[in-house]
Design an enzyme around this catalytic site. Structure first.
Site, PDB file in Angstrom:
ATOM      1  N   ARG A  59       0.822  -1.216   0.000  1.00 55.89           N
ATOM      2  CA  ARG A  59       0.000   0.000   0.000  1.00 55.89           C
ATOM      3  C   ARG A  59       0.856   1.267   0.000  1.00 55.89           C
ATOM      4  NH1 ARG A  59      -2.307  -3.853   2.980  1.00 55.89           N
ATOM      5  NH2 ARG A  59      -1.263  -3.128   4.846  1.00 55.89           N
ATOM      6  N   GLU A  96       6.112 -10.297  15.396  1.00 52.45           N
ATOM      7  CA  GLU A  96       5.626 -10.761  16.705  1.00 52.45           C
ATOM      8  C   GLU A  96       5.979 -12.252  16.868  1.00 52.45           C
ATOM      9  OE1 GLU A  96       1.525  -9.978  17.147  1.00 52.45           O
ATOM     10  OE2 GLU A  96       1.502 -10.529  19.271  1.00 52.45           O
TER      11      GLU A  96
HETATM   12  P1  AMP Z   1       5.289  -2.806  11.458  1.00 62.55           P
HETATM   13  O1  AMP Z   1       6.544  -3.394  10.903  1.00 62.55           O
HETATM   14  O2  AMP Z   1       4.800  -3.534  12.678  1.00 62.55           O
HETATM   15  O3  AMP Z   1       5.407  -1.311  11.695  1.00 62.55           O
HETATM   16  O4  AMP Z   1       4.141  -3.055  10.396  1.00 62.55           O
HETATM   17  C1  AMP Z   1       4.006  -2.233   9.322  1.00 62.55           C
HETATM   18  C2  AMP Z   1       3.493  -2.941   8.107  1.00 62.55           C
HETATM   19  O5  AMP Z   1       2.407  -3.822   8.374  1.00 62.55           O
HETATM   20  C3  AMP Z   1       2.961  -1.920   7.133  1.00 62.55           C
HETATM   21  O6  AMP Z   1       3.424  -2.248   5.833  1.00 62.55           O
HETATM   22  C4  AMP Z   1       1.468  -1.984   7.251  1.00 62.55           C
HETATM   23  O7  AMP Z   1       0.887  -1.902   5.981  1.00 62.55           O
HETATM   24  C5  AMP Z   1       1.174  -3.308   7.918  1.00 62.55           C
HETATM   25  N1  AMP Z   1       0.293  -3.191   9.089  1.00 62.55           N
HETATM   26  C6  AMP Z   1       0.644  -3.445  10.369  1.00 62.55           C
HETATM   27  N2  AMP Z   1      -0.390  -3.314  11.201  1.00 62.55           N
HETATM   28  C7  AMP Z   1      -1.432  -2.940  10.453  1.00 62.55           C
HETATM   29  C8  AMP Z   1      -2.813  -2.624  10.734  1.00 62.55           C
HETATM   30  N3  AMP Z   1      -3.302  -2.669  11.977  1.00 62.55           N
HETATM   31  N4  AMP Z   1      -3.591  -2.275   9.701  1.00 62.55           N
HETATM   32  C9  AMP Z   1      -3.100  -2.211   8.446  1.00 62.55           C
HETATM   33  N5  AMP Z   1      -1.832  -2.503   8.119  1.00 62.55           N
HETATM   34  C10 AMP Z   1      -1.005  -2.865   9.097  1.00 62.55           C
END
Ligand code: AMP
Length: 171
Positions: A59, A96
């Site tokens: 996205r 996680e």
């Molecule tokens: P992180 O590495 O945990 O910051 O996760 C970021 C990636 O996961 C991004 O590319 C987001 O598109 C996706 N992502 C994580 N959590 C969500 C959520 N609650 N809703 C939508 N996309 C998420």
């Protein structure tokens, strides 16, 4: 325009139980809102001597592409392993449960490039941090990490400490 969050749809338990998924597709369907979001970032970045937007699969590509195009600069893409056809470098980061990796083409960043990393959502920050490492390994500098949405309870900014972080919508 201030009420962007109204165009984010919340989907409980997607893609798995306990995750509240922030779905940005309603924003994309509305030309006025999509355009206004893109312009917020263009206004913010104009004049900051940014060479490239580095957008994260998938996205991040949608907004990152529009922002780069409007700024008149290039777009570099960061993808999951095995998707990019040319020579790549890879960074692995913790999830996680388990690990994931991201790749970038070796020629996507030139030494000294000043880039902005863009993704739709900042959650724990692992994805963005790994992307920052890819850029730096290729000799680029990260001017800032920009997100459409920041999930405050997940404290992604902590993982990006010492870096400049901006998000348009905070939940
Ligand atoms: P992180 O590495 O945990 O910051 O996760 C970021 C990636 O996961 C991004 O590319 C987001 O598109 C996706 N992502 C994580 N959590 C969500 C959520 N609650 N809703 C939508 N996309 C998420």
């Amino acid at each position: 325009m201030k009420n962007y969050s109204e165009f984010v749809r919340n989907i409980p338990d997607f893609p798995k139980k306990g995750i509240l998924f922030r779905d940005i597709t309603p924003m994309l369907l509305n030309h006025r809102v999509f355009s206004s979001v893109v312009n917020e970032f263009v206004k913010r970045l104009k004049g900051k001597k940014i060479d490239k937007i580095v957008a994260i699969e998938s996205r991040g590509f949608i907004f990152g592409g529009a922002i780069a195009n409007k700024l008149g600069i290039g777009l570099a893409i960061v993808r999951k392993p095995g998707k990019l056809p040319f020579e790549t470098i890879r960074e692995t980061y913790d999830l996680e449960y388990g690990k994931d990796s991201l790749e970038i083409h070796k020629d996507a960043i030139r030494k000294g490039d000043n880039v902005v990393i863009f993704d739709d959502v900042l959650a724990t920050g692992g994805t963005a941090k790994a992307t920052g490492r890819l850029v730096k390994r290729l000799g680029g500098k990260v001017a800032e990490y920009d997100f459409l949405i920041e999930l405050l309870p997940l404290k992604g900014v902590k993982k990006l400490r010492g870096e400049k972080v901006f998000s348009l919508i905070k939940f």
